[in-house]
Design a protein around this motif. Structure first.
Motif, PDB file in Angstrom:
ATOM      1  N   ASN A 120       0.798  -1.064  -0.033  1.00 11.11           N
ATOM      2  CA  ASN A 120       0.122  -0.343   0.015  1.00 11.11           C
ATOM      3  C   ASN A 120       0.827   1.261   0.013  1.00 11.11           C
ATOM      4  O   ASN A 120       1.543   1.529   0.839  1.00 11.11           O
ATOM      5  CB  ASN A 120      -1.005   0.178   1.102  1.00 11.11           C
ATOM      6  N   ALA A 121       0.788   2.203  -1.049  1.00  7.91           N
ATOM      7  CA  ALA A 121       1.646   3.341  -1.211  1.00  7.91           C
ATOM      8  C   ALA A 121       1.545   4.231   0.134  1.00  7.91           C
ATOM      9  O   ALA A 121       2.256   4.759   0.462  1.00  7.91           O
ATOM     10  CB  ALA A 121       1.173   4.177  -2.448  1.00  7.91           C
ATOM     11  N   GLU A 122       0.189   4.710   0.510  1.00  2.28           N
ATOM     12  CA  GLU A 122       0.118   5.306   1.925  1.00  2.28           C
ATOM     13  C   GLU A 122       0.677   4.650   2.939  1.00  2.28           C
ATOM     14  O   GLU A 122       1.269   5.353   3.916  1.00  2.28           O
ATOM     15  CB  GLU A 122      -1.560   5.347   2.084  1.00  2.28           C
ATOM     16  N   MET A 123       0.702   3.511   3.235  1.00  2.37           N
ATOM     17  CA  MET A 123       1.483   2.829   4.284  1.00  2.37           C
ATOM     18  C   MET A 123       3.165   3.026   4.076  1.00  2.37           C
ATOM     19  O   MET A 123       3.814   3.301   5.045  1.00  2.37           O
ATOM     20  CB  MET A 123       1.290   1.162   4.279  1.00  2.37           C
ATOM     21  N   ARG A 124       3.558   2.823   2.917  1.00  3.89           N
ATOM     22  CA  ARG A 124       5.069   3.084   2.553  1.00  3.89           C
ATOM     23  C   ARG A 124       5.400   4.521   2.767  1.00  3.89           C
ATOM     24  O   ARG A 124       6.506   4.557   3.396  1.00  3.89           O
ATOM     25  CB  ARG A 124       5.230   2.748   1.106  1.00  3.89           C
ATOM     26  N   GLN A 125       4.543   5.443   2.776  1.00  2.00           N
ATOM     27  CA  GLN A 125       4.955   6.771   3.088  1.00  2.00           C
ATOM     28  C   GLN A 125       5.187   7.148   4.678  1.00  2.00           C
ATOM     29  O   GLN A 125       5.944   7.819   5.154  1.00  2.00           O
ATOM     30  CB  GLN A 125       3.985   7.795   2.516  1.00  2.00           C
ATOM     31  N   ASP A 126       4.460   6.148   5.532  1.00  2.00           N
ATOM     32  CA  ASP A 126       4.631   6.211   7.025  1.00  2.00           C
ATOM     33  C   ASP A 126       5.865   5.509   7.395  1.00  2.00           C
ATOM     34  O   ASP A 126       6.584   5.929   8.176  1.00  2.00           O
ATOM     35  CB  ASP A 126       3.603   5.550   7.549  1.00  2.00           C
ATOM     36  N   LEU A 127       5.947   4.551   6.597  1.00  2.00           N
ATOM     37  CA  LEU A 127       7.348   3.660   6.827  1.00  2.00           C
ATOM     38  C   LEU A 127       8.675   4.353   6.563  1.00  2.00           C
ATOM     39  O   LEU A 127       9.602   4.228   7.085  1.00  2.00           O
ATOM     40  CB  LEU A 127       7.197   2.365   6.129  1.00  2.00           C
ATOM     41  N   ILE A 128       8.270   5.038   5.413  1.00  2.00           N
ATOM     42  CA  ILE A 128       9.585   5.666   4.856  1.00  2.00           C
ATOM     43  C   ILE A 128      10.178   6.849   5.764  1.00  2.00           C
ATOM     44  O   ILE A 128      11.386   7.070   6.125  1.00  2.00           O
ATOM     45  CB  ILE A 128       9.509   6.252   3.543  1.00  2.00           C
ATOM     46  N   MET A 129       9.097   7.473   6.719  1.00  2.00           N
ATOM     47  CA  MET A 129       9.598   8.535   7.408  1.00  2.00           C
ATOM     48  C   MET A 129      10.177   7.954   8.606  1.00  2.00           C
ATOM     49  O   MET A 129      11.106   8.737   9.213  1.00  2.00           O
ATOM     50  CB  MET A 129       8.290   9.400   7.780  1.00  2.00           C
ATOM     51  N   LYS A 130       9.822   6.667   9.100  1.00  2.00           N
ATOM     52  CA  LYS A 130      10.108   6.364  10.296  1.00  2.00           C
ATOM     53  C   LYS A 130      11.851   5.679   9.874  1.00  2.00           C
ATOM     54  O   LYS A 130      12.659   5.706  10.718  1.00  2.00           O
ATOM     55  CB  LYS A 130       9.518   5.033  10.764  1.00  2.00           C
ATOM     56  N   ASN A 131      11.740   5.150   8.713  1.00  2.00           N
ATOM     57  CA  ASN A 131      13.303   4.590   8.521  1.00  2.00           C
ATOM     58  C   ASN A 131      14.366   5.777   8.183  1.00  2.00           C
ATOM     59  O   ASN A 131      15.413   5.360   8.748  1.00  2.00           O
ATOM     60  CB  ASN A 131      13.076   3.966   7.036  1.00  2.00           C
ATOM     61  N   ILE A 132      13.917   6.848   7.629  1.00  2.00           N
ATOM     62  CA  ILE A 132      14.902   7.815   7.702  1.00  2.00           C
ATOM     63  C   ILE A 132      15.276   8.617   8.678  1.00  2.00           C
ATOM     64  O   ILE A 132      16.574   8.830   8.907  1.00  2.00           O
ATOM     65  CB  ILE A 132      14.184   8.926   6.575  1.00  2.00           C
ATOM     66  N   GLN A 133      14.435   8.502   9.730  1.00  2.00           N
ATOM     67  CA  GLN A 133      15.029   9.040  11.098  1.00  2.00           C
ATOM     68  C   GLN A 133      15.614   7.813  11.927  1.00  2.00           C
ATOM     69  O   GLN A 133      16.630   8.149  12.535  1.00  2.00           O
ATOM     70  CB  GLN A 133      13.490   9.424  11.975  1.00  2.00           C
ATOM     71  N   HIS A 134      15.453   6.711  11.574  1.00  2.00           N
ATOM     72  CA  HIS A 134      16.155   5.436  12.086  1.00  2.00           C
ATOM     73  C   HIS A 134      17.580   5.577  11.460  1.00  2.00           C
ATOM     74  O   HIS A 134      18.651   5.460  12.310  1.00  2.00           O
ATOM     75  CB  HIS A 134      15.695   4.146  11.918  1.00  2.00           C
ATOM     76  N   TYR A 135      17.800   6.033  10.168  1.00  2.00           N
ATOM     77  CA  TYR A 135      19.150   5.965   9.540  1.00  2.00           C
ATOM     78  C   TYR A 135      19.891   7.297  10.321  1.00  2.00           C
ATOM     79  O   TYR A 135      20.995   7.137  10.497  1.00  2.00           O
ATOM     80  CB  TYR A 135      18.956   6.216   8.088  1.00  2.00           C
ATOM     81  N   ILE A 136      19.220   8.453  10.334  1.00  2.00           N
ATOM     82  CA  ILE A 136      20.009   9.586  10.960  1.00  2.00           C
ATOM     83  C   ILE A 136      20.224   9.205  12.389  1.00  2.00           C
ATOM     84  O   ILE A 136      21.329   9.495  12.843  1.00  2.00           O
ATOM     85  CB  ILE A 136      18.815  10.694  10.820  1.00  2.00           C
ATOM     86  N   ASP A 137      19.447   8.551  13.286  1.00  2.00           N
ATOM     87  CA  ASP A 137      19.818   8.277  14.416  1.00  2.00           C
ATOM     88  C   ASP A 137      20.842   7.317  14.562  1.00  2.00           C
ATOM     89  O   ASP A 137      21.860   7.188  15.617  1.00  2.00           O
ATOM     90  CB  ASP A 137      18.777   7.595  15.212  1.00  2.00           C
ATOM     91  N   ASN A 138      21.192   6.408  13.457  1.00  5.89           N
ATOM     92  CA  ASN A 138      22.278   5.664  13.399  1.00  5.89           C
ATOM     93  C   ASN A 138      23.758   6.043  13.127  1.00  5.89           C
ATOM     94  O   ASN A 138      24.499   5.333  12.697  1.00  5.89           O
ATOM     95  CB  ASN A 138      21.782   4.147  12.924  1.00  5.89           C
ATOM     96  N   LYS A 139      23.538   7.240  12.485  1.00  4.92           N
ATOM     97  CA  LYS A 139      24.477   7.821  11.823  1.00  4.92           C
ATOM     98  C   LYS A 139      25.138   7.511  10.601  1.00  4.92           C
ATOM     99  O   LYS A 139      26.169   7.085  10.565  1.00  4.92           O
ATOM    100  CB  LYS A 139      25.625   8.202  12.957  1.00  4.92           C
ATOM    101  N   ASN A 158       9.350  13.409  -0.296  1.00  6.30           N
ATOM    102  CA  ASN A 158      10.701  13.382  -1.089  1.00  6.30           C
ATOM    103  C   ASN A 158      11.573  14.676  -0.681  1.00  6.30           C
ATOM    104  O   ASN A 158      12.763  14.490  -0.092  1.00  6.30           O
ATOM    105  CB  ASN A 158      10.533  13.258  -2.424  1.00  6.30           C
ATOM    106  N   GLU A 159      10.987  15.794  -0.828  1.00  5.08           N
ATOM    107  CA  GLU A 159      11.727  16.893  -0.444  1.00  5.08           C
ATOM    108  C   GLU A 159      12.057  17.160   1.169  1.00  5.08           C
ATOM    109  O   GLU A 159      13.281  17.528   1.438  1.00  5.08           O
ATOM    110  CB  GLU A 159      10.894  18.198  -1.040  1.00  5.08           C
ATOM    111  N   LYS A 160      11.245  16.601   1.988  1.00  8.25           N
ATOM    112  CA  LYS A 160      11.442  16.729   3.400  1.00  8.25           C
ATOM    113  C   LYS A 160      12.538  15.787   3.819  1.00  8.25           C
ATOM    114  O   LYS A 160      13.392  16.172   4.504  1.00  8.25           O
ATOM    115  CB  LYS A 160      10.117  16.452   4.111  1.00  8.25           C
TER     116      LYS A 160
END
Length: 363
Positions: A120-139, A158-160
């Motif tokens: 589901n595309a709407e679900m992907r957009q929620d997951l992707i925001m959690k993942n990008i924050q996880h990547y940032i937290d893991n440096k 995408n821009e965010k």
């Protein structure tokens, strides 16, 4: 003392000094002649010492240059973050990630791969925001990102995401498409096929197969790469003297019977180029439901060469992407970016291949 014991002692001495950093990365070791004289042993014996150290990956021998230390005690182990939300809709991104993960193992680089493969595309957009924050937290040191699509908020998100990475000074590589529509261009490296050229070549194939009436079918909120495929399609029609007006670009769900009925099918003269294979496969089913036959009444083609494309009731003509080459380029450009932070952003376009099957042959 036996020669073997002397060799072992010299190897241990050099190994420890290199691993401890006492002999630093890039240092040129004494010549075999100099070392043989120092230890009062033969040159072939010293050659065995350097050969052993080279086999351990600690030094590298080069004729005419000498023996150089290639082990770097202070070498940083990089972490790459893979952000490929398209894996939930197209298997090409899963294959690209598999190639990158394999390359990372060979180079001793850690890859964080959360998947974000929700259908589901709407679900992907929620997951992707959690993942990008996880990547940032893991440096993470670098992010490889295929921009989100198929939701009304995809462009904003995408821009965010790019802004979040910029604020953390984390380099970014884009796969397949930019975050902006052509002719705008972001400041990031973009790696993928030339989507304009691919759209042109696929349309030209349909025209050469007998089509004089061309349509381009795509879904709402598709990636900007689809815009370029559409532009390539329109240009190919223009170059062949075929009329392509706004009504020939159909945006919507390929399962929508009323929408599909808007396609004016002229017997053995109509061709439909779809933005991707998943759109084409669904459209083929809908066309059959309204009473027309692929290959008999009209032709159809897609992009990506999904695994099921050749197994459809009418095997689908498609444009295959060189996924291994794209993945390798992402990996190498990423490493170069980390070693050379000021390296200018580039667009890396790869040539795909038209896979001709029954769906683009009139019978």
């Amino acid at each position: 003392m036996a020669i073997k014991n002397i060799i072992d002692q010299i190897i241990i001495q050099f190994r420890n000094n290199i691993l401890n950093g006492d002999i630093p990365f890039g240092a040129i070791l004494p010549t075999e002649e100099e070392l043989a004289k120092k230890f009062n042993i033969s040159r072939p014996t010293i050659a065995k010492v350097y050969n052993s150290l080279q086999n351990e990956g600690l030094v590298k021998k080069k004729i005419g240059f000498g023996t150089t230390v290639v082990f770097n005690k202070d070498k940083k182990k990089y972490i790459f973050g893979l952000l490929l939300p398209g894996s939930g809709e197209s298997e090409i991104f899963s294959e690209i990630s598999d190639h990158i993960l394999e390359l990372s193992k060979q180079k001793d680089i850690t890859c964080l791969w959360e998947g974000t493969i929700a259908n589901n595309a709407e679900m992907r957009q929620d997951l992707i925001m959690k993942n990008i924050q996880h990547y940032i937290d893991n440096k993470v040191d670098l992010v490889i990102f295929s921009p989100l699509e198929r939701t009304s908020r995809s462009n904003f998100l995408n821009e965010k995401i790019c802004k979040m990475l910029d604020e953390e000074s984390i380099p970014l590589i884009l796969i397949d498409r930019d975050i902006f529509p052509f002719p705008k261009r972001s400041k990031y490296d973009i790696i993928g096929i030339d989507n304009f050229r691919a759209g042109y070549l696929m349309t030209d194939h349909l025209i050469k197969s007998g089509c004089e009436n061309i349509y381009f079918f795509y879904r709402k909120d598709s990636a900007f790469s689809v815009n370029l495929r559409l532009l390539g399609c329109r240009t190919a029609c223009f170059d062949s003297g075929i009329n392509f007006n706004p009504d020939n670009a159909i945006c919507g769900e390929p399962s929508d019977i009323q929408l599909v009925k808007k396609i004016k099918i002229f017997n053995k003269k109509t061709g439909v180029l779809c933005a991707n294979d998943s759109t084409a496969a669904m459209l083929m089913t809908t066309i059959n439901r309204i009473g027309f036959k692929i290959s008999k009444d009209l032709l159809i083609a897609g992009f990506d060469d999904m695994k099921y494309a050749k197994n459809l009731q009418i095997p689908l003509t498609t444009y295959r992407q060189p996924l291994c080459e794209i993945a390798m380029c992402c990996f190498n450009v990423g490493l170069n970016k980390l070693l050379n932070p000021q390296m200018a952003a580039c667009t890396y376009n790869f040539e795909g291949k038209i896979i001709i099957r029954e769906s683009s042959k009139f019978t």
